[in-house]
Write a protein that holds these residues in place. Structure first.
Motif, PDB file in Angstrom:
ATOM      1  N   GLU A   1     -62.191 -20.651  -6.569  1.00 23.66           N
ATOM      2  CA  GLU A   1     -60.751 -20.471  -6.763  1.00 23.66           C
ATOM      3  C   GLU A   1     -60.297 -21.038  -8.110  1.00 23.66           C
ATOM      4  O   GLU A   1     -59.484 -20.417  -8.795  1.00 23.66           O
ATOM      5  CB  GLU A   1     -59.986 -21.148  -5.616  1.00 23.66           C
ATOM      6  N   SER A   2     -60.829 -22.200  -8.483  1.00 32.46           N
ATOM      7  CA  SER A   2     -60.404 -22.805  -9.757  1.00 32.46           C
ATOM      8  C   SER A   2     -60.893 -21.981 -10.947  1.00 32.46           C
ATOM      9  O   SER A   2     -60.174 -21.848 -11.943  1.00 32.46           O
ATOM     10  CB  SER A   2     -60.874 -24.253  -9.864  1.00 32.46           C
ATOM     11  N   TYR A   3     -62.084 -21.392 -10.870  1.00 31.04           N
ATOM     12  CA  TYR A   3     -62.584 -20.546 -11.964  1.00 31.04           C
ATOM     13  C   TYR A   3     -61.728 -19.291 -12.092  1.00 31.04           C
ATOM     14  O   TYR A   3     -61.428 -18.842 -13.195  1.00 31.04           O
ATOM     15  CB  TYR A   3     -64.051 -20.166 -11.761  1.00 31.04           C
ATOM     16  N   CYS A   4     -61.331 -18.745 -10.956  1.00 34.36           N
ATOM     17  CA  CYS A   4     -60.439 -17.578 -10.972  1.00 34.36           C
ATOM     18  C   CYS A   4     -59.122 -17.932 -11.651  1.00 34.36           C
ATOM     19  O   CYS A   4     -58.634 -17.173 -12.498  1.00 34.36           O
ATOM     20  CB  CYS A   4     -60.193 -17.091  -9.545  1.00 34.36           C
ATOM     21  N   ASP A   5     -58.560 -19.075 -11.294  1.00 29.72           N
ATOM     22  CA  ASP A   5     -57.299 -19.513 -11.914  1.00 29.72           C
ATOM     23  C   ASP A   5     -57.448 -19.642 -13.427  1.00 29.72           C
ATOM     24  O   ASP A   5     -56.546 -19.258 -14.174  1.00 29.72           O
ATOM     25  CB  ASP A   5     -56.838 -20.844 -11.320  1.00 29.72           C
ATOM     26  N   LYS A   6     -58.583 -20.185 -13.868  1.00 30.95           N
ATOM     27  CA  LYS A   6     -58.819 -20.335 -15.313  1.00 30.95           C
ATOM     28  C   LYS A   6     -58.818 -18.966 -15.993  1.00 30.95           C
ATOM     29  O   LYS A   6     -58.283 -18.811 -17.081  1.00 30.95           O
ATOM     30  CB  LYS A   6     -60.155 -21.031 -15.580  1.00 30.95           C
ATOM     31  N   ILE A   7     -59.436 -17.988 -15.362  1.00 29.67           N
ATOM     32  CA  ILE A   7     -59.502 -16.641 -15.929  1.00 29.67           C
ATOM     33  C   ILE A   7     -58.113 -16.030 -16.011  1.00 29.67           C
ATOM     34  O   ILE A   7     -57.695 -15.516 -17.055  1.00 29.67           O
ATOM     35  CB  ILE A   7     -60.435 -15.731 -15.087  1.00 29.67           C
ATOM     36  N   ILE A   8     -57.382 -16.089 -14.921  1.00 30.13           N
ATOM     37  CA  ILE A   8     -56.069 -15.452 -14.844  1.00 30.13           C
ATOM     38  C   ILE A   8     -55.056 -16.129 -15.757  1.00 30.13           C
ATOM     39  O   ILE A   8     -54.237 -15.456 -16.386  1.00 30.13           O
ATOM     40  CB  ILE A   8     -55.571 -15.422 -13.380  1.00 30.13           C
ATOM     41  N   ASN A   9     -55.108 -17.443 -15.861  1.00 27.96           N
ATOM     42  CA  ASN A   9     -54.098 -18.188 -16.601  1.00 27.96           C
ATOM     43  C   ASN A   9     -54.401 -18.361 -18.083  1.00 27.96           C
ATOM     44  O   ASN A   9     -53.569 -18.888 -18.815  1.00 27.96           O
ATOM     45  CB  ASN A   9     -53.853 -19.552 -15.948  1.00 27.96           C
ATOM     46  N   SER A  10     -55.561 -17.925 -18.523  1.00 29.94           N
ATOM     47  CA  SER A  10     -55.909 -18.072 -19.933  1.00 29.94           C
ATOM     48  C   SER A  10     -55.526 -16.812 -20.709  1.00 29.94           C
ATOM     49  O   SER A  10     -55.628 -15.699 -20.202  1.00 29.94           O
ATOM     50  CB  SER A  10     -57.413 -18.305 -20.082  1.00 29.94           C
ATOM     51  N   SER A  11     -55.128 -17.017 -21.936  1.00 28.53           N
ATOM     52  CA  SER A  11     -54.886 -15.872 -22.824  1.00 28.53           C
ATOM     53  C   SER A  11     -55.985 -15.776 -23.879  1.00 28.53           C
ATOM     54  O   SER A  11     -55.960 -14.884 -24.719  1.00 28.53           O
ATOM     55  CB  SER A  11     -53.511 -16.005 -23.492  1.00 28.53           C
ATOM     56  N   ASP A  12     -56.942 -16.682 -23.818  1.00 30.36           N
ATOM     57  CA  ASP A  12     -58.065 -16.731 -24.754  1.00 30.36           C
ATOM     58  C   ASP A  12     -59.215 -15.892 -24.184  1.00 30.36           C
ATOM     59  O   ASP A  12     -59.796 -16.241 -23.150  1.00 30.36           O
ATOM     60  CB  ASP A  12     -58.491 -18.189 -24.943  1.00 30.36           C
ATOM     61  N   LYS A  13     -59.532 -14.785 -24.822  1.00 30.86           N
ATOM     62  CA  LYS A  13     -60.564 -13.857 -24.330  1.00 30.86           C
ATOM     63  C   LYS A  13     -61.934 -14.537 -24.221  1.00 30.86           C
ATOM     64  O   LYS A  13     -62.696 -14.273 -23.295  1.00 30.86           O
ATOM     65  CB  LYS A  13     -60.666 -12.615 -25.222  1.00 30.86           C
ATOM     66  N   ASP A  14     -62.251 -15.417 -25.163  1.00 31.38           N
ATOM     67  CA  ASP A  14     -63.529 -16.123 -25.117  1.00 31.38           C
ATOM     68  C   ASP A  14     -63.593 -17.046 -23.901  1.00 31.38           C
ATOM     69  O   ASP A  14     -64.596 -17.076 -23.183  1.00 31.38           O
ATOM     70  CB  ASP A  14     -63.751 -16.924 -26.408  1.00 31.38           C
ATOM     71  N   GLU A  15     -62.510 -17.776 -23.636  1.00 27.65           N
ATOM     72  CA  GLU A  15     -62.460 -18.654 -22.461  1.00 27.65           C
ATOM     73  C   GLU A  15     -62.554 -17.823 -21.181  1.00 27.65           C
ATOM     74  O   GLU A  15     -63.248 -18.198 -20.232  1.00 27.65           O
ATOM     75  CB  GLU A  15     -61.181 -19.484 -22.467  1.00 27.65           C
ATOM     76  N   GLN A  16     -61.873 -16.688 -21.147  1.00 30.67           N
ATOM     77  CA  GLN A  16     -61.947 -15.819 -19.970  1.00 30.67           C
ATOM     78  C   GLN A  16     -63.376 -15.346 -19.731  1.00 30.67           C
ATOM     79  O   GLN A  16     -63.839 -15.312 -18.592  1.00 30.67           O
ATOM     80  CB  GLN A  16     -61.010 -14.619 -20.130  1.00 30.67           C
ATOM     81  N   THR A  17     -64.080 -14.992 -20.788  1.00 37.16           N
ATOM     82  CA  THR A  17     -65.472 -14.551 -20.661  1.00 37.16           C
ATOM     83  C   THR A  17     -66.338 -15.668 -20.100  1.00 37.16           C
ATOM     84  O   THR A  17     -67.174 -15.445 -19.215  1.00 37.16           O
ATOM     85  CB  THR A  17     -66.024 -14.090 -22.028  1.00 37.16           C
TER      86      THR A  17
END
Length: 192
Positions: free
Chosen positions: A17-33
């Motif tokens: 759940e926390s990894y999903c939140d990081k993906i959804i809440n980030s605007s940094d494409k590298d961080e999302q990847t």
């Protein structure tokens, strides 16, 4: 005192759940990847670990265990299919965020049911020592299973075990070349 099987499963759920939140809440494409890779790595291994360790115990010890395990396998298949699509996307894809949101919607329903119904039934049927032993087996199993989604693979032992042992080294080798979050205290699959 060592954690029991419910404890380690719930811990995985919170991490996913926390990894999903990081993906959804980030605007940094590298961080999302990076978090997409970690999310995929954890969810794929978690799902297979449950199918190899937990569901056979449901079937063995619980009166409605076979039905529970089959229902959970069916739910896992849907999530694995969604994860397969998501793991192959890039953050720039227009369906990237909607795909993980839909995946998490289905997964959240499964997690809630598992934590409120399945795991309490399982814990009631296990001694504390057995629960701790299954937790250790679950953790060890996750080390040897594929780290990507393969929804067409069998989902019951022994076939899942055989396919997993053949697929896992390929996934693990590819993990060495994936980007991962650079956060201390977090697992880094490329070093495992």
């Amino acid at each position: 005192m060592s954690p029991g099987i419910s404890d380690v499963i719930k811990k995985d759920h919170r991490e996913i759940e926390s990894y999903c939140d990081k993906i959804i809440n980030s605007s940094d494409k590298d961080e999302q990847t990076r978090y997409q890779n970690l999310f995929t790595w954890e969810l794929a291994r978690h799902s297979i670990g449950e199918e190899l360790v937990v569901y056979p115990v449901f079937e063995k010890l619980l009166t409605d265990g076979i039905q529970m395990a089959n229902k959970d396998r069916k739910e896992h298949l849907k999530v694995k299919e969604q994860l397969k699509a998501f793991q192959n996307m890039r953050p720039s894809d227009t369906h990237f965020i909607p795909t993980i949101q839909e995946l998490m919607k289905n997964l959240s329903e499964h997690i809630k049911e598992e934590e409120t119904d399945d795991l309490p039934k399982l814990e009631a049927a296990l001694s504390e020592v057995d629960s701790q032993s299954y937790a250790k087996n679950f953790g060890r199993t996750k080390m040897f299973v594929p780290s990507r989604s393969h929804p067409s693979a069998p989902d019951k032992p022994p076939f899942e075990t055989v396919v997993g042992l053949l697929t896992a080294p390929i996934d693990h080798l590819a993990d060495l070349f994936r980007k991962w979050p650079d956060t201390s205290g977090m697992p880094n699959p490329s070093t495992k």
